[in-house]
Design a protein around this motif. Structure first.
Motif, PDB file in Angstrom:
ATOM      1  N   PRO A  76       0.820  -1.222   0.000  1.00 23.35           N
ATOM      2  CA  PRO A  76       0.000   0.000   0.000  1.00 23.35           C
ATOM      3  C   PRO A  76       0.855   1.274   0.000  1.00 23.35           C
ATOM      4  CG  PRO A  76      -0.009  -1.033   2.183  1.00 23.35           C
ATOM      5  CD  PRO A  76       0.726  -1.970   1.266  1.00 23.35           C
TER       6      PRO A  76
ATOM      7  N   ILE B 220       0.671   4.465   1.788  1.00 18.46           N
ATOM      8  CA  ILE B 220      -0.053   4.813   3.006  1.00 18.46           C
ATOM      9  C   ILE B 220      -0.024   6.320   3.254  1.00 18.46           C
ATOM     10  CG2 ILE B 220      -0.007   4.559   5.527  1.00 18.46           C
ATOM     11  CD1 ILE B 220       1.129   1.710   5.042  1.00 18.46           C
ATOM     12  N   GLU B 221      -1.194   6.870   3.550  1.00 17.08           N
ATOM     13  CA  GLU B 221      -1.243   8.296   3.876  1.00 17.08           C
ATOM     14  C   GLU B 221      -1.484   8.470   5.366  1.00 17.08           C
ATOM     15  OE1 GLU B 221      -3.737  10.734   1.425  1.00 17.08           O
ATOM     16  OE2 GLU B 221      -2.752  12.535   2.214  1.00 17.08           O
TER      17      GLU B 221
ATOM     18  N   PRO C 129      -2.274  11.586   7.898  1.00 16.76           N
ATOM     19  CA  PRO C 129      -2.497  13.024   8.075  1.00 16.76           C
ATOM     20  C   PRO C 129      -1.493  13.642   9.055  1.00 16.76           C
ATOM     21  CG  PRO C 129      -4.594  11.863   8.035  1.00 16.76           C
ATOM     22  CD  PRO C 129      -3.523  10.805   8.069  1.00 16.76           C
TER      23      PRO C 129
ATOM     24  N   GLU D  18       0.870  16.787   8.153  1.00 15.16           N
ATOM     25  CA  GLU D  18       0.884  17.981   8.996  1.00 15.16           C
ATOM     26  C   GLU D  18       2.317  18.318   9.421  1.00 15.16           C
ATOM     27  OE1 GLU D  18      -1.267  18.853  13.152  1.00 15.16           O
ATOM     28  OE2 GLU D  18      -2.581  17.920  11.670  1.00 15.16           O
TER      29      GLU D  18
ATOM     30  N   LEU E 236       3.472   6.436  12.715  1.00 18.67           N
ATOM     31  CA  LEU E 236       3.014   5.672  11.547  1.00 18.67           C
ATOM     32  C   LEU E 236       2.654   4.241  11.902  1.00 18.67           C
ATOM     33  CD1 LEU E 236       5.706   6.886   8.967  1.00 18.67           C
ATOM     34  CD2 LEU E 236       3.455   7.891   9.447  1.00 18.67           C
TER      35      LEU E 236
END
Lengths: 325, 325
Positions: free
Chosen positions: A23, A25-26, A28, A32, A276
């Motif tokens: 994947p 992977i995001e 946030p 930021e 993460l």
């Protein structure tokens, strides 16, 4: 000799259903922190815990039946070892791996777990290429290089193919792709795929300080070598010089390379753990470290960072989490 | 009161672009180990490191402007705390969290990092519900329960929605979905979504031994309570009794619940580290533990296992990796 997009696409076809489509992977929180949109290509989630399976399977699946019967030999600090050992097991082909005697135990066990034979050597006094060549001559088997081979580079390039496809599925045009650099096989493949499909995307590498031979080579215009006294805990990236085959590709494709210290890598490993929730080994974490340490500016940018492997000894990982490194 | 698929779909619309659509990760090594096709729904990769953000954001985004201004209060051992704190920050709403004084430091820091106010209490002598109710009465703010709330359950149900969609994208009909059970909000939402879209899929829960009140309630047919002397390191799952709202849903939807020991959970955490390369906290790992320990048979099955959170103190994680637990 060069690698074309079509070679990487052919590798992707061979790997379909064999390699994990890892994947993108995001997080946030990472966005930021860095002020951009920064996705992680988690090759830690690849079979055998690193991108190396891609190149190894692409190479081994193209052996003739006779070559497959005689087997393969490879030299590696551990991730290529495990990738070759697993690919060999899937293809029912004997494998002997020449590993440094100071390889992480987890990589030695992983390689053994895939039923490969292991021959240890001393990284500081013995020549692994000579050892592998001798074994290959004795047994009549094929040497599988860890980066300087067109099929290996094409296999690793499938990481880049997937990054572009996965970013597009998110309607994202990437400004940058960041990748670790050891011998340069991964970034040579990734940059070839990405540059072919998304020419405006800049490709940046990251290396451990002291093992930043590709960074120095880009500056001087010729293949520089590493000081034999250099040390780093990024065991996967301790290559002496850019590859013969990978170097001209990387010289053409890379926008630059950042060098990161072990302390910066350890910080990034802790960040990967605490934010993460990804286990990343030292060498797999250099590109993330370069981003987090501000050595490659990601502010306002759309970027993908390759976390290339997660094979780290639990004792070392505990020391990193405890802030000892 | 019951939760309908449409409530979960409405929650998904509210969460779009806010929550992470976490990947359903396939590991050939895990498939091989369990003899089935067993995918991991990695809610460890959710914002604030656990599924809880989904329910919290779904609840808070439906507050009136006046309620939002006055703020919210929640009680939680840490993951709901962080979910509420983050949702509140995104919605510009003050949040006060009532946390046990023995909450993992990482969860306290996370909650503080999202700028929530924290009020500690003693888990063994004080009543968190009474404390939260008193604060709510004093400040005129809304209590956000961690599981016994239809909007919270609907929000957590989006995990189930995604599992079905992601499995179908792989052409996979799931025989089972496994999920951790604390108060039962996650599995109530997940089971509602999965049963509506894929009625033949069996929903299994997993609980820490000693805190297996839902397992015992399913056996007796009434809401059982936990022995106050019970202890487990699965801090996220130490609920005293099944929720008033979650229990009837779970009684209807669950095929069964397995109880796992701390030692089995620690084994699963080590497996997640060394093979899956995922950081999973104790409570987040009970369903994986139930599968790995053979307490839920996955042989020949297609299954999804929810790893529900990854917020674990580095010192505890180091002890788990070192085999001390």
């Amino acid at each position: 000799m060069t690698i074309a997009l079509s070679d990487i696409q052919a590798a992707a076809a061979r790997l379909a259903g064999r390699a994990v489509r890892t994947p993108l992977i995001e997080s946030p929180a990472l966005n930021e922190r860095l002020g951009g949109r920064v996705l992680i290509k988690a090759e830690t989630l690849q079979r055998a815990g690193a991108f190396k399976f891609r190149g190894a399977y692409n190479r081994l699946s193209q052996l003739s039946q006779d070559e497959r019967r005689r087997g393969v030999v490879a030299f590696s600090s551990g991730n290529h070892a495990q990738g070759v050992a697993l690919a060999a097991r899937l293809l029912d082909c004997p494998a002997l791996i020449v590993m440094p005697s100071d390889s992480p135990a987890v990589k030695v066990e992983g390689t053994r777990g895939f039923r490969a034979e292991i021959r240890f050597y001393d990284r500081f006094t013995e020549d692994r290429v000579a050892i592998a060549d001798q074994i290959a001559a004795e047994r009549g088997c094929v040497v599988v290089p860890s980066y300087d081979d067109p099929h290996i580079i094409a296999g690793q390039g499938t990481v880049g193919l997937e990054i572009v496809e996965q970013a597009r599925a998110l309607d994202l045009d990437l400004d940058l792709v960041l990748s670790p650099v050891g011998g340069g096989g991964l970034i040579a493949g990734v940059s070839t795929a990405v540059k072919a499909l998304s020419p405006a995307t800049a490709i940046w590498g990251a290396e451990p300080a002291g093992f930043d031979e590709t960074r120095r080579s880009l500056a001087s215009g010729r293949r520089e070598t590493v000081d034999p006294q250099a040390r780093s805990f990024c065991d996967a990236l301790l290559t002496p010089t850019p590859g013969e085959l990978t170097w001209p590709i990387n010289q053409r494709n890379l926008a630059g390379v950042a060098a990161v210290t072990d302390a910066e890598v350890a910080d990034a490993m802790r960040y990967a753990f605490s934010v993460l929730k990804l286990v990343v080994e030292p060498g797999g974490c250099v590109a993330l470290a370069a981003g987090l340490a501000g050595k490659i500016d990601l502010n306002g940018k759309a970027a993908a960072i390759v976390c290339s492997g997660g094979n780290v000894d639990p004792a070392l990982y505990g020391r990193v989490l405890g802030g000892e490194i």
